[in-house]
Each structure stands twice: as structure tokens, then as C-alpha cells.
Write a protein that holds these residues in place. Sequence first.
Motif, short mmCIF file in Angstrom:
data_model
loop_
_atom_site.label_atom_id
_atom_site.label_comp_id
_atom_site.label_asym_id
_atom_site.label_seq_id
_atom_site.Cartn_x
_atom_site.Cartn_y
_atom_site.Cartn_z
N HIS B 232 -56.10 11.07 5.77
CA HIS B 232 -55.36 12.88 5.09
C HIS B 232 -54.33 13.17 4.43
CE1 HIS B 232 -56.04 13.19 9.73
NE2 HIS B 232 -55.82 14.32 9.53
N VAL B 233 -54.41 14.11 3.76
CA VAL B 233 -53.38 14.01 2.02
C VAL B 233 -52.75 15.46 1.59
CG1 VAL B 233 -55.57 15.15 0.86
CG2 VAL B 233 -54.04 13.84 -0.26
N VAL B 234 -51.65 15.14 1.94
CA VAL B 234 -51.00 17.04 1.38
C VAL B 234 -50.42 16.98 -0.58
CG1 VAL B 234 -48.45 17.52 0.69
CG2 VAL B 234 -49.36 17.24 3.25
N ILE B 235 -51.30 18.26 -0.94
CA ILE B 235 -51.06 17.81 -2.36
C ILE B 235 -50.06 19.75 -2.53
CG2 ILE B 235 -52.92 18.60 -4.05
CD1 ILE B 235 -54.62 17.38 -3.07
N ASP B 236 -49.29 18.71 -3.74
CA ASP B 236 -48.35 19.65 -4.48
C ASP B 236 -48.21 20.00 -5.60
OD1 ASP B 236 -45.61 20.46 -5.45
OD2 ASP B 236 -44.98 18.75 -5.67
#
Lengths: 447, 447
Positions: B232-236
Motif C-alpha cells: 500500500h502506498v500513499v502519494i503526496d
Amino acid sequence: MFQVDGEDQLGLDEVGLSETAWERLNLSEGTEVQVTHAPAIESLASVRRRIYGNRLDSRAFTKIVQDVVAGRYTEVQLAAFLTATAALPLDENETAHLTGAMIAVGERLQWGAPVVVDKHCVGGLPGNRTTPIVVAIIAANGLVMPKTSSRAITSPAGTADTMETLAPVDLDIAALKRVVDAEGGCIAWGGAVHLSPADDIFVRVERELDVDTEGQLIASVLSKKVAAGSTHVVIDIPVGPTAKVRSEEAATHLATRITAVAARFGLTAQCLLTDGTQPVGRGIGPALEALDVLAVLQNAPDAPADLRTRAAILAGAALEIGGKAKNGEGLALALETLAEGRAWKKFEAICVAQGGMRTPPKALHVHPLAAPYAGRVIHINNRKLSRLAKLAGAPEAKAAGIHLNVRLGDEVDRGQPLLYLHAETGGALAYALDYAAGAEDIIEIDV
Amino acid sequence: MFQVDGEDQLGLDEVGLSETAWERLNLSEGTEVQVTHAPAIESLASVRRRIYGNRLDSRAFTKIVQDVVAGRYTEVQLAAFLTATAALPLDENETAHLTGAMIAVGERLQWGAPVVVDKHCVGGLPGNRTTPIVVAIIAANGLVMPKTSSRAITSPAGTADTMETLAPVDLDIAALKRVVDAEGGCIAWGGAVHLSPADDIFVRVERELDVDTEGQLIASVLSKKVAAGSTHVVIDIPVGPTAKVRSEEAATHLATRITAVAARFGLTAQCLLTDGTQPVGRGIGPALEALDVLAVLQNAPDAPADLRTRAAILAGAALEIGGKAKNGEGLALALETLAEGRAWKKFEAICVAQGGMRTPPKALHVHPLAAPYAGRVIHINNRKLSRLAKLAGAPEAKAAGIHLNVRLGDEVDRGQPLLYLHAETGGALAYALDYAAGAEDIIEIDV
């Protein structure tokens, strides 16, 4: 910022320079220098704009070419510029802007003649060595033709490589002028004259990328023609499936573009679409091509007819646009000049003026490649033949290359030599034989 | 082929090698070697096809990336590949092919956890140093987050540069595993782990060209996330006129593309479009940003609220997609983790596990830039602020950079400090002051 613990170390107030920097800056030891950050190269913003698909104006090309010639671009930045103009091809305006920018950064030769003729071939066809013959015919008819040619870039021989086996070609501008004043023409190496310093830089990177775009080709050719002081130029565009230009459509587009851009610089260009389906003459490689040239000029009975005809057609067109023959009568005058021996006499005189006539060298190793079975020759791969000749040692080894024994349509017997490999060393011959063994479609035979 | 006239000369049967070649080939003196022509690099034909506008398939990208990582491409050829994919942007399929090819040539880390969280910022916003805070919050809540970050490429500080002023970051894979096993998270430098060897090569040339395309960005980020074993990855994605992504339209396109390509590799990506109109926090430069991070983690009364909020939003999203908070409840949990001091405790433990907590260094030279007149701050140029911080010495000089005193909308008096320049040497301070004098629009004030 560091310890000084030996006489080879720099002091805190000292600067070390590379050999090249010493030379370029023309400094002596002990000179006081100021070091600052390198200024940003503003023209790179234009290159980036071009990468993202925006067209550039004349000012942008001028700045780019100025920075390139000043040595401010890295190889990576040069590659980006050349690739960007391949992905989205230069349009006519951009091609003219680039040509103009490349002319502006170089010298420009002056000749005291109203008509100065030039000739160019866009390349890609092995053995197509018409230039020495064309210059001899043109100069024999009283037109000025100060021809400079390149050495091979990716081919087995450039005109300069071939001509060098017949006479010195390494002339500076003074020598070039002397030869042309005396004989009306010359066949010299262009590298010593630096007609297009920007092109010298672009070509190096294009070669590494094996990318050669229409826009760059036109700017390269025309910038050199204008810089050479030419007023009229005949351009040979060989068309064939394994030539540089592969379709008549592409050739017509190229011809139209060349003529239009040339006109913007006051240059009259005439493009001739020629047969590019097979090599011209029998020799491929500097000395072997020189022997074909001599045979045509000397009216030898076995002179290659195709080379003779091509050279006469190109010379004929030049005689017409240069005003020495009426329209439709140039070819006849060219053939007559050859037949009467006037072209050969002029060629000999040019060679003497360039420093003395030479005899082309012969290869130590000659080895036939035989037909594996009987049949008819239906296809000759120009690219693979070039590669074969280069593996045999051309153009560095002047005597190396290929003597071609067959032409399209010929019927051959099993075991009959299709070509002879010429090499100066056994190692080079082995390389070529190795490649030939794995590439049976160099010359295709239909049973 | 040459005369042998000294002991430093090679004999006819000897070969000289560069230091690098000795090392790579692992040879000792006297070894018998065979020298042949280098084989042609077949994948360059694909690069040429791409230059001329043809799209490539998975096999072509695989071959290209394999040859790149094997060191077979020159800088010129790398530049051509990258430029070609900027001129005609990679489509979704091509981006996925390139990502897959870049994953295939690297290692792939394994973690014994069903959920492995990651976080990435596409960059372009100075001071946006949320990563150490996000990792601390996530790990404090029991999720695995083995974060590797880069050093600065063109910015005044990368996360690895900032983190290095707080703890060692130069961990190999064994050390990284040890820290993550013990604490659930780490903030390490990715360079020592080589998660994407192809990217390490591409980045060098992209930097020289100052060209950074969407397709390359996505392939670079996702290849590293997949290689790191993330699920899982959160990208800003900061959006602003002087950020890397300048319009909401471009950001939405990027977010959609990232999510789609990530899904092809089984990776759940969530992209957050964030405010990119001004820097985050007060510090710009490794140590100055570290002080902001500490202030937020320690709940200092003067901690920058914007940095705290951004980090909590990103951490909240990660807690939600990682299954530790219900939808809509992640932000609250993240803020709670900070307020209770659990994030700070976890961060301290991670620093100790990475080799011991450090105190960020202070600059010798601090100099204010004052408002030239009274008014309201209406624009802050991120790019020029970054350049200013770099001229002051960041990121090489860890203590160098900028302490920003104003934010958009602030009313300032004449002479009030807009920012303080921090430098380790007088020379660097002078460079920065020089640039500031000529660039008055770094911070624009409306009278």
C-alpha cells in the motif's frame, strides 16, 4: 578545505587545471584567477521547450548553435537536442533557421566567379564515387567547382578517403584556393577547412546514435554549400530499399525541402532521384573505388558503365544549371568530355596541383565469396555489403573492401565468385568471412 | 602495429586495460585474453524506433532496461531514450512495461507482514519533510513501514539528507531488516539498497537534462515501491504554480495514471493532491528541516502547524488503506498519536535502532533578508527559494539553507526579516546574497 602535506598538493589559495583548460585559457603558472559558478546556459531552455513539442524561432536556433560551437553543451545535451528534432521533425522554417544559424558560426569562402558549382550525394549507396569524375568534367568545361568532401562517417569510404589514394586531399584554405585558381576545380577533404563547425559537433553525436534526420541532413549539407561560396548545387538522392532514402515519396519530400531551403540562401539546388537498389561500380572501399574512377576517366574498355552514366548525368545537370549547356544537352556534353579524354587530362592536372598523383594500394589478402548454388541475383543488401567492407578494414585500411562481381539480374553458377574480399591483414579478413558466413542474404540468389 | 622502445610500452601480443576494466573483468597480469568486436546492442534499434514515434512493447522495454543496467548504453544513448519518451510521452501501457522492466532488473525485499505501507512525495515543494513524522505515526500504530528515501537530486534537501542530521541512514539490507523487525519502521537512505538499479542510471542523465517526464517519474517511483515489498502506498502530489506539478488537471492525470499502473503490480496506491503554493514549515535545508520535524514530534508550542497537518493527513490516509482506521477516522488517529507523544517515542526508538540519535548542526553564518517595503506577501517562488538555499550550501552543507519567517497573506513592515539565510562559509553566504539581490520576486510583496 583540505590538508596540504606534500609538494604535489594544492595550497588553500591555489587552483589546479586540466591540460585542456591551461591551453584554452592561455594562462601561465602563478596567474591570479577568479573562480565563480558557471553561468546557466539559457539556450537549454529552448532545447527543453523543443523536447516537449514546441517549435523554435530563428533566435532560439541561433543561440543554441552559438552555445554548441562554443563548447558549452555536454554530449547528453547534444543528444537531447538531436533526438528532440527527430521525434518531432524540423519543419521548413525550422530547417532554414537551423541552416542559417550553422552558416553564421562558420567562415564563408569567396570566389571571384559569378557561378560556383557544387555537387552532393545524400549517401547510403556503396561505391557511388561520382564526385572525382563530375569535378573533372565540370572544370574541363570552364566552370569553377571547389569541391570539399568528407571522410567516411559510417560507410566503408568517403570521397576524401578514395581521393586520398590518388592525390593529397589535406589542403588548407590557401592551398585550396591555389588549386582552384590554377585548375578551376579541386577534390579536397573538407575537415581541414571547417566549413561548418557546428556540423562537425552534431555529426559526432548523430553517429553514436545512428540517427540522421531530414532536417539535420539538410542543414548540414546546405550550411556547408553556402559556406563554400557555392551558387549552384546538384544533389544525388539514391532511392532503394536498403539505401538511406527508401521510398520515392521520402525522396520527393527531401528534394522539395532541400530546394526550398536552399532558395532562402540564394542557392540554386537541383535534386536528382537515382537508382539506389544496388552498389555503383565494382569497388567498395577507398582504393577499390579509386580504380573504378580511373577506369571511367581513362575510358578503359572494362570501365563500369553504371558509374560512368551516373557521373555523366550529374555533371550534365550541373553544366545545365551552371549555364554551360542548354537544357537537355548537358548529358551529351558530359559524355563527350569523358570520351575525348578532356576529363582525364583535367583530373591529372588537379591531382598534380593538389600535390602529385598517386597509385592506389593493393591488398595483401584477396578471398572470393562463392555462390552457394546456381540461380539469378535478385537482391543486393547495400547495408550489409557496407558492413562487410568495413569488417574487412575499410576505410582505415585503404586497400581493403569489396570487389563486386555480380549485378542484379545476373545468372550465376554454383561456386562462381559473387565478390572478392580485399583485406590488409589476416585478422580483418577473418572478421569479414565470419560475418559473411552468418549473413547469407547479403546477395540473394533465386534458384 | 607500433614500435616497442621502452618497458612502459606494450608488446605486440599484449593488451593494456583501464583500472576499471581490470576490476570489472577480475583479471591478473599475464592472463591470456581474446579481443573481439563488441556485439551490436540490439535494443538500440527499439530506441531509434521510439525516437521516430513508434510505441514499444513489453519485450522492447525489457531489453532496453537490461542493456542499460548492464552498462551497455553511453550517456548519449541514455539521453536519446529519455528525450524520446518526453517528446512523445509514454502511454499507460508503456509506463507499465517500463515499470515492469525496471522491477525485473533489481532485487525485491520480502517482509513477513500482510500489509507493508509506503509513502512518497513527487516533490517540488521545499521543506515538505513529512516522511519522518508519517513513519513514526504509522509504526507507532503497529503497521510495517520500511521507508527508504533519496538524497536531494536537484532540491536543497532530500529526506535522507534531513534524516541524516538526526540518525545514521546509510543502512544495508541486513541493518534495514533489523531496524524494521525491532521497531516496525525505518527512515533509511535508499541508495545503499539499490532498489532500482535502472533508475539510479536514468536519474543521473535526467538531472543533467533537467527533464523529468510523467512516465519516467511513475516508473521510477513504482519500481522502487514494488521492489521494497510494499503493498500500500500513499502519494503526496503538491500542486502550485511553482511546484513540480503546476495545475490540478496535470495532478489528476498523474494520480489516475499512478493508481492504474500500480494496480497492475498488485500495489494499492492512494494519491492526495495537496497545496503546493508555498513551502512547508519554516526550514529549507537538511538541519533546518530536521528542527521542524522535531518540533512537530515533540509537540513544541511553536511547531509549524502546516507541517503537522500535512503529515497527519498523509499518515491518516495510510492508516485507513492499511486497515488501522476506518474510512474518515485516520486523520484523528494520526493527530492523537502525535498529541500523546507516541509518535515521538517511536521516532526516538527508530533513531536509536538506526545507530543513535543525533543533534542537527547549526550554521556559522546567519543573515536576514529584509522586506524592502511594507505590504502583504502575495507570492512565494518555490523554485527560486530552492535555488537560494542551494547557493547557501544545501544539501552538502547540512546546516545551510533558509529559515522562512513569513507565509502567504502575512502583513510585513519595511525592514522586517522575510527569511534568514544560513551558511557554513562566508563564500556560500555571498553567493546566496548575490542571487537574492538580483531576484526580488523570490517573495513578492503587494504594497
